[in-house]
Structures are given as C-alpha cells and as structure tokens.
Design an enzyme around this catalytic site. Structure first.
Site, PDB file in Angstrom:
ATOM      1  N   GLU A  75      26.814  11.720   6.980  1.00  0.00           N
ATOM      2  CA  GLU A  75      27.304  10.398   6.535  1.00  0.00           C
ATOM      3  C   GLU A  75      28.734  10.471   6.001  1.00  0.00           C
ATOM      4  OE1 GLU A  75      24.283   8.150   7.814  1.00  0.00           O
ATOM      5  OE2 GLU A  75      26.187   7.482   6.983  1.00  0.00           O
TER       6      GLU A  75
HETATM    7  C1  LIG Z   1      20.950  17.789   9.998  1.00  0.00           C
HETATM    8  C2  LIG Z   1      21.991  16.847  10.476  1.00  0.00           C
HETATM    9  C3  LIG Z   1      21.680  15.517  10.702  1.00  0.00           C
HETATM   10  C4  LIG Z   1      22.639  14.637  11.198  1.00  0.00           C
HETATM   11  N1  LIG Z   1      22.282  13.348  11.511  1.00  0.00           N
HETATM   12  C5  LIG Z   1      23.161  12.585  12.207  1.00  0.00           C
HETATM   13  C6  LIG Z   1      22.751  11.332  12.762  1.00  0.00           C
HETATM   14  O1  LIG Z   1      21.619  10.895  12.585  1.00  0.00           O
HETATM   15  N2  LIG Z   1      23.658  10.635  13.501  1.00  0.00           N
HETATM   16  C7  LIG Z   1      24.918  11.088  13.738  1.00  0.00           C
HETATM   17  O2  LIG Z   1      25.684  10.416  14.426  1.00  0.00           O
HETATM   18  N3  LIG Z   1      25.349  12.270  13.210  1.00  0.00           N
HETATM   19  C8  LIG Z   1      24.494  13.017  12.468  1.00  0.00           C
HETATM   20  N4  LIG Z   1      24.897  14.228  11.953  1.00  0.00           N
HETATM   21  C9  LIG Z   1      26.278  14.644  12.141  1.00  0.00           C
HETATM   22  C10 LIG Z   1      27.083  14.639  10.863  1.00  0.00           C
HETATM   23  O3  LIG Z   1      27.329  13.317  10.448  1.00  0.00           O
HETATM   24  C11 LIG Z   1      28.363  15.454  11.126  1.00  0.00           C
HETATM   25  O4  LIG Z   1      27.964  16.814  11.156  1.00  0.00           O
HETATM   26  C12 LIG Z   1      29.428  15.198  10.105  1.00  0.00           C
HETATM   27  O5  LIG Z   1      29.959  13.912  10.259  1.00  0.00           O
HETATM   28  C13 LIG Z   1      30.588  16.202  10.203  1.00  0.00           C
HETATM   29  O6  LIG Z   1      31.042  16.323  11.521  1.00  0.00           O
HETATM   30  P1  LIG Z   1      31.179  17.769  12.157  1.00  0.00           P
HETATM   31  O7  LIG Z   1      29.900  18.486  11.970  1.00  0.00           O
HETATM   32  O8  LIG Z   1      31.720  17.638  13.521  1.00  0.00           O
HETATM   33  O9  LIG Z   1      32.254  18.516  11.248  1.00  0.00           O
HETATM   34  P2  LIG Z   1      33.839  18.419  11.413  1.00  0.00           P
HETATM   35  O10 LIG Z   1      34.271  17.022  11.560  1.00  0.00           O
HETATM   36  O11 LIG Z   1      34.272  19.404  12.439  1.00  0.00           O
HETATM   37  O12 LIG Z   1      34.310  18.921   9.970  1.00  0.00           O
HETATM   38  C14 LIG Z   1      34.350  20.311   9.594  1.00  0.00           C
HETATM   39  C15 LIG Z   1      35.018  20.395   8.220  1.00  0.00           C
HETATM   40  O13 LIG Z   1      36.369  19.898   8.306  1.00  0.00           O
HETATM   41  C16 LIG Z   1      36.571  18.841   7.391  1.00  0.00           C
HETATM   42  N5  LIG Z   1      37.430  17.830   8.013  1.00  0.00           N
HETATM   43  C17 LIG Z   1      37.271  17.242   9.229  1.00  0.00           C
HETATM   44  N6  LIG Z   1      38.231  16.330   9.436  1.00  0.00           N
HETATM   45  C18 LIG Z   1      39.015  16.319   8.334  1.00  0.00           C
HETATM   46  C19 LIG Z   1      40.155  15.578   7.931  1.00  0.00           C
HETATM   47  N7  LIG Z   1      40.673  14.615   8.689  1.00  0.00           N
HETATM   48  N8  LIG Z   1      40.688  15.843   6.725  1.00  0.00           N
HETATM   49  C20 LIG Z   1      40.158  16.779   5.927  1.00  0.00           C
HETATM   50  N9  LIG Z   1      39.062  17.508   6.238  1.00  0.00           N
HETATM   51  C21 LIG Z   1      38.500  17.286   7.432  1.00  0.00           C
HETATM   52  C22 LIG Z   1      35.179  18.280   7.074  1.00  0.00           C
HETATM   53  O14 LIG Z   1      35.153  17.685   5.795  1.00  0.00           O
HETATM   54  C23 LIG Z   1      34.308  19.524   7.170  1.00  0.00           C
HETATM   55  O15 LIG Z   1      34.309  20.206   5.941  1.00  0.00           O
HETATM   56  C24 LIG Z   1      23.962  15.109  11.421  1.00  0.00           C
HETATM   57  C25 LIG Z   1      24.292  16.455  11.163  1.00  0.00           C
HETATM   58  C26 LIG Z   1      23.324  17.319  10.733  1.00  0.00           C
HETATM   59  C27 LIG Z   1      23.695  18.757  10.548  1.00  0.00           C
END
Ligand SMILES: Cc1cc2nc3c(=O)[nH]c(=O)nc-3n(C[C@H](O)[C@H](O)[C@H](O)COP(=O)(O)OP(=O)(O)OC[C@H]3O[C@@H](n4cnc5c(N)ncnc54)[C@H](O)[C@@H]3O)c2cc1C
Length: 591
Positions: A434
């Site tokens: 989220e």
């Molecule tokens: C168990 C689980 C359930 C989930 N359920 C859902 C769901 O129901 N629906 C859905 O759509 N998604 C879902 N997700 C996805 C979840 O919302 C994402 O994992 C989350 O938004 C982060 O995206 P990412 O994993 O690609 O990390 P990334 O975006 O790659 O981020 C990696 C790190 O970099 C940081 N970062 C990224 N961009 C920036 C920036 N611009 N500035 C500063 N820091 C940054 C982040 O804060 C994080 O610490 C789920 C994930 C998990 C693991």
C-alpha cells in the site's frame, strides 16, 4: 491466544477519536458492534490463525485453496454481516462510521492478519466502485461485494512497476459493445484466487493503446473471475487465472498471486472482459479512493500486530521465572526485572499511540463525509495529511513491537511454538505494501505539508499544542504518587516545538525547490510526527476520567512515554534540519 482489546478500542474510539460526543452515532451501537466483533474474532478467527499459518494457501492446477476450515469461517463471518459495516445502506451496508470499520479491521487482523486481508481488499474495492462505477456496474457487483458473498482485489503491481505505477504495461482494448479486453500480468495480488467465495471481482489498472504516457494514461477496470448474467447468476469463466502463488516470509494463509489476464485459455476470444470504472485515463485517481482508506486499514494491521505481540509478551513475562529482581529473595517472574518492565511498557505505549493515530485519521474521514463546504475541505485535508502518518507509524510500530515481543520471550520467541515469531513475520509486510513507508514519507513532505499553503499542518500542530497545554504540571519526585503527570506537559510541548521547527524547515526547503534536502529528512520527519502525535493523543486519553478506574494507569503510561520516547524528537529534528549535507556527501561510501 489473542483476545480482542475491546475496552482499549472502545476507550480510544470514544475519548480520543471523538465518538463519545458524536451526535450521529448511538453509543450503544458502537459498544454492541465492537463487543460482538471481539467475541466473533476470539471464538472463530483467532483460533485458526496458527494452523492457517502452518498449512498456508495452496495452488493446484490454477485453483488456490485456503487453509482447511477457512471457507467455512469466512462464510460465517460474511453471513454475520461484518463485511458491510461502513458500506452504503443502498447496497446492503450498514452505513456506520469509518472509525467503526477501522476498529473492526484491527480486531480481525489481531485474530489473523492473513484472514483479514480478504475483507480489507474487498471493502476497499467496493468503496472505489461505489465512488466511481456506473449505476449498472454498481447494481451488478456492489451488493455481493458489500455482503462479502464475492471478494474484491486490487491489481496494480507488475514486475517492473511497483512504487512507480506510471510504467505499468497491462493493456486494455476497446470493444464495440462498450466493454474492454484486458491483457497482461499482475504480481503480488492478495487473495487474487481462492476458494472462499464463488466469484472474485478484480479491479485492474491497465493502459489503452492511445493513452498518454505515465500516470495520466492509466485506466481502471472491473474484471470478474466469472461473468455475471443479466439475472445475477454466474456465467462464463473470464479469461484470467492464477499462475503461481508466492512463497513468502509471513501471512502464509493469504495467497499472494501472479495473475495472468487474456492469454486465451478461457473464452472464445483471447482477452479478459473488463468494464471501465470512472473515465478512461483517470484510473489512478479512482484507485486512490481505495488506496487511501486501504492505507488506513493497513495502519490498523500494524496496531493489531503490536497489540497481539504485547498481549503474548505480557502473559509470558508473568509466567516465566528467571533470576532475582532487585529486592527479591526468590526467582522472579521476568516482568519484575526493570528492563523487561521497560520493554513491556514501551510495547504498550507504542501500541496505544499507534491506535490513537489510526482512529484519529478515521475520525477525519468521518467528519469530511458528514460536513459540507469549507468544513468538508478542511476535514478532507486533515485526513489527507494524517493518512501517510497513520499508515507508516503504526506499521513500523507493528514490526518494532513484534520484535520486542520476541525479545521478551527470549529463545522461546525465536522458535515458532509461542506464536511470537509469526506476529513479526506477518507484521513485516505492512510497511511495504500500500505504498512503502518511504513513499508515504515523500507524500507527507512534498504533497501534504503544502496543503492550504501549510495552514493544515500548522493547524494540526496548534490543536496538539492546545491539548498539551492542558496537561497539569505536578511534582516530579522519583517516588511519585499515582496520577502524577511529572514533566509530561513540558516534554510534550518540547516535542511539538521540534515538530514545528522541522515542519517550517521542510516547507522552506520545498518552497526553495531544494527537494533533495527535504527528502533526506522525510522518513525522520514522519517518525517525529508519529511520536509527537502519539504522546499528545495518549495525554488526550489520560486527561479523561472515564469512570473505569484506569485513569491513573493511563497517566502513568503517558508519562512513561514522554520520559522514555519523546526524547527522540530532538534528535530527529536535528537529523531533519542538519542531516542532508552529510547524507549527500556520504553517498561516496556506497560506490
Ligand atoms: C505480500 C504482498 C502482498 C501484496 N499485495 C498486493 C496487492 O494486493 N495488489 C497489488 O497491486 N500489489 C500488492 N503488493 C505489491 C506491493 O504493493 C509492492 O511490493 C510495493 O508497492 C512496493 O513495490 P516493489 O515491491 O516493486 O518495490 P520497489 O518499488 O522496487 O521499491 C524498492 C524500495 O525502493 C524504494 N523506492 C522506490 N521508489 C522510490 C522513490 N521514488 N523514492 C524513494 N524510494 C523509492 C521503496 O520505498 C522500497 O524501499 C503486495 C506485495 C506483497 C509482498
């Protein structure tokens, strides 16, 4: 085992989040709902949490099965009417305040976070549909989503599009009959496939071929697992399926699904049939209706994990005997050791502070809903300002307190038997999904502080200062009498002074377009805000004599928090206002 903290929840709802003097809500209804939710959770959900975690969700031939017994528990839960607490009455909901929904969410999550995720996403999806869907879509899907007969999901994430949704590639094509066909892959979709209900209503973000680049070219579609016939019965299987489920750290019973849309395995023509929600290319705004309230519900997950961990640690610390506490001749229960008492008090105070923040934000949502004109705009901005704090602080607290809970258990915390480890494993996702807590901090600093040219945040801090000013000064002897506040008022106003100074510094940096400098301190600022809010809200509660004989306990806990935790405020303000240069310079150490 977890017992729903009904008394603490009711107290916070009434005396911190304004339900005691809310003319729109009958106090008896509030009590009845929370008592009954607690009973249902303690008798039915909580007992299934450990076995559900051990067994986990399972995938076979595209079908996902929840742990044994869970479909029945879910059916009982939905039949009892819990899904529609705050949903509109026109669609079968009960139209109760959002605060009650968030408090009930805390209860379901305390019982089992994996279980509560299904209703959490369903209510969010129903809310987005109610706000943006056409009358026809609402009539077809909302009643069953409000009742919980069908669940809902939120499909945003793709392998290359996580925090940055502007890059998502799932494709939508228009069809002559007004529907769309959806093609693509979504990952990490919570409860994307399961056997709790006959149908699943997916809300999917996708892009039309002629859409503008980035976030302005994203549309929102409702894509049901089974199409729905004109008479409301289930029709053909839509062209979507669950390819795999994740093997992950926690929430094992909640399937985290990779979903494939439109690969042609179901239906005559490839493409999952989807229906537009809202307008083309305005999908992200529609999804935000869901995401803001979902963020608050995720905050409630953090509170729930923290409360469950505190309960378990307290029970263990009363039983477990080791060593002799100062002044004791025999082996002492570890709760008598000052360091364990300190840890337990930190757990309790952080949990109650986090709960108060979450409910305060829900109160702003309720007030915005009930108000009009300028008043409405004020409360909408208040809710917007509080949302990143109400998502991040409680979820960080959930992890921190669950980790402290393991420490209190010693080695027994690290093995799975006591359940303390499960709480930390489950809690760890909440700061990530989220919108990660890092993204919340960016939102807080760059979008929320400027609301009303800073008037909203200054107004909130002024409100907090007014509460702090009413905390009585009393003697600060080491052997203090019960009910004494010591230097609590002073420490609260100091913490608010640091918050105010850091706020002004950040707003000046933003105004001067020094974004890097502002963002270097964003997470520290979010923490500072959460700590200061916690302290003041603990005081707000402790100032009330609710006639339950617990006011002295509340004052003592608030004073403990002021003495042991609010000192961090000065250090955080220092980091925010003076830490950017060293952070930028030290990046050479990452090369
Ligand atoms: C168990 C689980 C359930 C989930 N359920 C859902 C769901 O129901 N629906 C859905 O759509 N998604 C879902 N997700 C996805 C979840 O919302 C994402 O994992 C989350 O938004 C982060 O995206 P990412 O994993 O690609 O990390 P990334 O975006 O790659 O981020 C990696 C790190 O970099 C940081 N970062 C990224 N961009 C920036 C920036 N611009 N500035 C500063 N820091 C940054 C982040 O804060 C994080 O610490 C789920 C994930 C998990 C693991």
């Amino acid at each position: 085992m977890y017992r729903s903290p009904v008394d603490d929840i009711l107290f916070t709802l009434k005396h911190v989040a304004g339900l005691a003097d809310d003319a729109h809500v009958d106090a008896d209804i509030v009590e009845a709902v929370i008592q009954e939710a607690g009973r249902f959770c303690d008798e039915t959900i909580a007992p299934s949490a450990a076995s559900g975690d051990r067994q986990g969700a399972r995938l076979a031939n595209g079908d996902v099965r929840a742990p044994d017994g869970w479909p029945d528990i879910y059916r009982q839960w939905a039949e009892a009417g819990w899904n529609g607490l705050a949903a509109p009455e026109a669609y079968g909901g009960q139209g109760l305040p959002h605060r009650l929904h968030i408090a009930a969410m805390e209860i379901w999550n305390g019982g089992s976070m994996a279980f509560a995720l299904a209703p959490m996403l369903t209510t969010g999806a129903a809310e987005a549909l109610a706000a943006h869907g056409s009358e026809a879509l609402k009539a077809t899907f909302l009643p069953n989503m409000v009742s919980g007969i069908w669940t809902g999901t939120m499909n945003l994430t793709e392998p290359h599009a996580g925090s940055d949704l502007g890059t998502l590639r799932t494709r939508a094509e228009r069809r002559d009959d007004g529907s769309y066909r959806i093609f693509g892959q979504k990952i990490y979709i919570t409860w994307g496939e399961h056997d709790l209900t006959d149908n699943i209503v997916h809300l999917v973000l996708a892009r039309l071929a002629d859409a503008p680049e980035g976030t302005r070219g994203i549309s929102l579609f409702l894509v049901p697992k089974f199409l729905v016939n004109a008479d409301g019965s289930l029709g053909a299987r839509n062209d979507l399926f669950c390819h795999s489920i994740e093997d992950k750290l926690g929430i094992h019973a909640s399937p985290t699904c990779t979903m494939i849309y439109g690969d042609g395995r179901f239906g005559a023509e490839p493409g999952a049939i989807g229906y537009l929600v809202g307008q083309e290319n305005r999908g992200l705004a529609c999804m935000f209706t869901m995401m803001n309230n979902a963020r608050l519900a995720v905050g409630a997950q953090g509170v729930a994990m923290a409360d469950a961990a505190t309960q378990a640690a307290l029970a263990y610390a009363r039983e477990r005997k080791q060593g002799k506490a100062p002044g004791s001749a025999a082996a002492s229960p570890i709760i008598d050791h000052p360091d364990i008492a300190r840890t337990l008090l930190a757990m309790k105070a952080l949990t109650q502070g986090a709960r108060a923040i979450t409910y305060l934000c829900a109160e702003a949502v309720d007030r915005a809903h009930a108000a009009d004109g300028e008043d409405k705009a004020h409360w909408q901005d208040r809710a917007a300002l509080l949302t990143p704090i109400a998502k991040s602080f409680p979820t960080d607290v959930g992890v921190e307190v669950a980790s402290l809970g393991i420490q209190v258990h010693g080695g027994m915390g690290y093995v799975e038997e006591t359940g303390a480890a499960r709480l930390l494993r489950d809690a760890r996702i909440a700061p990530i999904y989220e919108g990660t807590n890092g993204i919340q901090a960016i939102d807080l600093v760059t979008r929320k502080l400027p609301l009303g040219h800073g008037a909203q945040v200054r107004g909130l801090i002024a409100d907090l200062q007014a509460i702090a000013a009413t905390v009585p000064a009393s003697s600060n002897g080491t052997e203090m009498a019960q009910g004494e506040w010591g230097e609590t008022g002073l420490k609260l106003s100091r913490a608010l002074g640091h918050l105010s100074a850091a706020t002004e510094w950040l707003m000046a940096e933003i105004a001067a377009d020094r974004m890097t400098e502002a963002l270097c301190g964003a997470t520290s600022y979010q923490r500072l805000f959460g700590l200061a809010l916690s302290g003041v809200l603990l005081a707000k509660g402790a100032l009330v004599d609710a006639g339950d004989g617990r006011q002295d306990q509340r004052i003592a806990l608030c004073r403990f928090f002021a003495d042991h935790h609010l000192g961090e405020a000065a250090a955080l303000a220092e980091t925010i206002c003076h830490g950017a240069a060293s952070l930028k310079a030290a990046r050479i150490a990452l090369v």
